[in-house]
Write a protein that holds these residues in place. Structure first.
Motif, PDB file in Angstrom:
ATOM      1  N   ASP A   1     -39.722   3.353 -85.507  1.00  0.00           N
ATOM      2  CA  ASP A   1     -38.923   3.922 -86.300  1.00  0.00           C
ATOM      3  C   ASP A   1     -37.457   3.522 -86.176  1.00  0.00           C
ATOM      4  O   ASP A   1     -36.618   3.534 -87.151  1.00  0.00           O
ATOM      5  CB  ASP A   1     -39.124   5.478 -86.318  1.00  0.00           C
ATOM      6  N   ASP A   2     -37.065   3.006 -85.069  1.00  0.00           N
ATOM      7  CA  ASP A   2     -35.510   2.803 -84.787  1.00  0.00           C
ATOM      8  C   ASP A   2     -35.458   1.470 -85.347  1.00  0.00           C
ATOM      9  O   ASP A   2     -34.225   0.795 -85.741  1.00  0.00           O
ATOM     10  CB  ASP A   2     -35.439   2.534 -83.294  1.00  0.00           C
ATOM     11  N   ARG A   3     -36.433   0.413 -85.565  1.00  0.00           N
ATOM     12  CA  ARG A   3     -36.338  -0.802 -85.971  1.00  0.00           C
ATOM     13  C   ARG A   3     -36.910  -1.223 -87.665  1.00  0.00           C
ATOM     14  O   ARG A   3     -36.325  -1.824 -88.298  1.00  0.00           O
ATOM     15  CB  ARG A   3     -37.113  -2.012 -85.007  1.00  0.00           C
ATOM     16  N   ILE A   4     -38.027  -0.482 -87.853  1.00  0.00           N
ATOM     17  CA  ILE A   4     -38.818  -0.791 -89.054  1.00  0.00           C
ATOM     18  C   ILE A   4     -38.770   0.497 -89.774  1.00  0.00           C
ATOM     19  O   ILE A   4     -39.023   1.667 -89.423  1.00  0.00           O
ATOM     20  CB  ILE A   4     -40.414  -0.942 -88.759  1.00  0.00           C
TER      21      ILE A   4
ATOM     22  N   ARG B   1     -32.889  -6.431 -95.728  1.00  0.00           N
ATOM     23  CA  ARG B   1     -34.143  -6.360 -96.736  1.00  0.00           C
ATOM     24  C   ARG B   1     -35.124  -7.329 -96.380  1.00  0.00           C
ATOM     25  O   ARG B   1     -35.627  -7.730 -97.029  1.00  0.00           O
ATOM     26  CB  ARG B   1     -33.219  -6.736 -98.006  1.00  0.00           C
ATOM     27  N   MET B   2     -34.985  -7.800 -95.006  1.00  0.00           N
ATOM     28  CA  MET B   2     -36.148  -8.740 -94.564  1.00  0.00           C
ATOM     29  C   MET B   2     -37.407  -7.768 -94.092  1.00  0.00           C
ATOM     30  O   MET B   2     -37.372  -6.807 -93.677  1.00  0.00           O
ATOM     31  CB  MET B   2     -35.842  -9.323 -93.426  1.00  0.00           C
ATOM     32  N   THR B   3     -38.570  -8.364 -94.816  1.00  0.00           N
ATOM     33  CA  THR B   3     -39.880  -7.424 -94.561  1.00  0.00           C
ATOM     34  C   THR B   3     -40.522  -8.032 -93.315  1.00  0.00           C
ATOM     35  O   THR B   3     -40.187  -9.149 -92.772  1.00  0.00           O
ATOM     36  CB  THR B   3     -40.830  -7.429 -95.786  1.00  0.00           C
ATOM     37  N   VAL B   4     -41.296  -7.025 -92.871  1.00  0.00           N
ATOM     38  CA  VAL B   4     -42.171  -7.376 -91.744  1.00  0.00           C
ATOM     39  C   VAL B   4     -42.954  -8.798 -92.064  1.00  0.00           C
ATOM     40  O   VAL B   4     -43.230  -9.468 -91.207  1.00  0.00           O
ATOM     41  CB  VAL B   4     -43.000  -6.261 -91.492  1.00  0.00           C
ATOM     42  N   TYR B   5     -43.486  -8.702 -93.347  1.00  0.00           N
ATOM     43  CA  TYR B   5     -44.285  -9.850 -93.808  1.00  0.00           C
ATOM     44  C   TYR B   5     -43.308 -11.163 -93.661  1.00  0.00           C
ATOM     45  O   TYR B   5     -44.055 -12.176 -93.335  1.00  0.00           O
ATOM     46  CB  TYR B   5     -44.630  -9.457 -95.157  1.00  0.00           C
ATOM     47  N   ASP B   6     -42.006 -10.817 -94.254  1.00  0.00           N
ATOM     48  CA  ASP B   6     -41.184 -12.242 -94.157  1.00  0.00           C
ATOM     49  C   ASP B   6     -41.094 -12.793 -92.650  1.00  0.00           C
ATOM     50  O   ASP B   6     -41.408 -14.043 -92.555  1.00  0.00           O
ATOM     51  CB  ASP B   6     -39.913 -11.785 -94.775  1.00  0.00           C
TER      52      ASP B   6
ATOM     53  N   ASP C   1     -35.748  -7.085 -83.012  1.00  0.00           N
ATOM     54  CA  ASP C   1     -36.382  -6.662 -84.265  1.00  0.00           C
ATOM     55  C   ASP C   1     -37.626  -7.577 -84.399  1.00  0.00           C
ATOM     56  O   ASP C   1     -38.395  -7.253 -84.821  1.00  0.00           O
ATOM     57  CB  ASP C   1     -35.339  -7.383 -85.298  1.00  0.00           C
ATOM     58  N   ILE C   2     -37.526  -8.811 -83.856  1.00  0.00           N
ATOM     59  CA  ILE C   2     -38.820  -9.451 -83.750  1.00  0.00           C
ATOM     60  C   ILE C   2     -39.956  -8.972 -83.012  1.00  0.00           C
ATOM     61  O   ILE C   2     -41.146  -8.901 -83.493  1.00  0.00           O
ATOM     62  CB  ILE C   2     -38.540 -10.919 -83.591  1.00  0.00           C
ATOM     63  N   GLN C   3     -39.457  -8.566 -81.933  1.00  0.00           N
ATOM     64  CA  GLN C   3     -40.659  -7.861 -81.172  1.00  0.00           C
ATOM     65  C   GLN C   3     -41.418  -6.500 -82.073  1.00  0.00           C
ATOM     66  O   GLN C   3     -42.385  -6.340 -81.749  1.00  0.00           O
ATOM     67  CB  GLN C   3     -39.797  -7.296 -79.610  1.00  0.00           C
ATOM     68  N   ALA C   4     -40.084  -5.810 -82.493  1.00  0.00           N
ATOM     69  CA  ALA C   4     -40.770  -4.717 -83.260  1.00  0.00           C
ATOM     70  C   ALA C   4     -41.572  -5.059 -84.471  1.00  0.00           C
ATOM     71  O   ALA C   4     -42.426  -4.371 -84.753  1.00  0.00           O
ATOM     72  CB  ALA C   4     -39.509  -3.935 -83.821  1.00  0.00           C
ATOM     73  N   VAL C   5     -41.338  -6.140 -85.096  1.00  0.00           N
ATOM     74  CA  VAL C   5     -42.346  -6.678 -86.184  1.00  0.00           C
ATOM     75  C   VAL C   5     -43.571  -6.906 -85.530  1.00  0.00           C
ATOM     76  O   VAL C   5     -44.505  -6.655 -86.217  1.00  0.00           O
ATOM     77  CB  VAL C   5     -41.411  -7.835 -86.865  1.00  0.00           C
ATOM     78  N   LEU C   6     -43.602  -7.660 -84.617  1.00  0.00           N
ATOM     79  CA  LEU C   6     -44.989  -7.850 -83.690  1.00  0.00           C
ATOM     80  C   LEU C   6     -45.597  -6.590 -83.578  1.00  0.00           C
ATOM     81  O   LEU C   6     -47.051  -6.737 -83.621  1.00  0.00           O
ATOM     82  CB  LEU C   6     -44.753  -9.014 -82.852  1.00  0.00           C
ATOM     83  N   ALA C   7     -44.886  -5.820 -82.877  1.00  0.00           N
ATOM     84  CA  ALA C   7     -45.465  -4.396 -82.661  1.00  0.00           C
ATOM     85  C   ALA C   7     -46.194  -3.733 -83.640  1.00  0.00           C
ATOM     86  O   ALA C   7     -47.037  -3.155 -83.730  1.00  0.00           O
ATOM     87  CB  ALA C   7     -44.764  -3.746 -81.588  1.00  0.00           C
ATOM     88  N   PHE C   8     -45.283  -3.745 -85.018  1.00  0.00           N
ATOM     89  CA  PHE C   8     -45.757  -3.008 -86.189  1.00  0.00           C
ATOM     90  C   PHE C   8     -46.965  -3.680 -86.629  1.00  0.00           C
ATOM     91  O   PHE C   8     -47.959  -3.034 -86.903  1.00  0.00           O
ATOM     92  CB  PHE C   8     -44.527  -3.166 -87.204  1.00  0.00           C
TER      93      PHE C   8
END
Length: 75
Positions: free
Chosen positions: A4-7, A24-29, A54-61
């Motif tokens: 929640d701190d990142r996404i 405005r960059m999505t996880v999918y992007d 941020d990239i680590q949070a995207v992968l974890a999400f």
């Protein structure tokens, strides 16, 4: 890591798709860029507003979402 701190998900930003907070960059992007062969270093160079965290949070999400899908399909 608290995702929640990142996404964030806000219906007013990118139609409610999960985005990196403050962008405005999505996880999918991010996943698409990485899957397309862009390295983490290249991604950070091309998008200076992003951080490694941020990239680590995207992968974890994405991993957490996949786990939820697998669990719900097994039920």
């Amino acid at each position: 890591m608290n995702l929640d701190d990142r996404i964030m998900i806000d219906p007013a930003i990118r139609s409610g798709k999960p985005c990196i907070r403050g962008t405005r960059m999505t996880v999918y992007d991010v996943l698409e860029y990485l899957a397309g062969g862009l390295s983490e270093a290249e991604l950070l160079e091309d998008f200076p507003d992003l951080s490694r965290e941020d990239i680590q949070a995207v992968l974890a999400f994405a991993a957490a979402r996949e786990r939820r899908l697998v669990i719900s399909s097994a039920a």
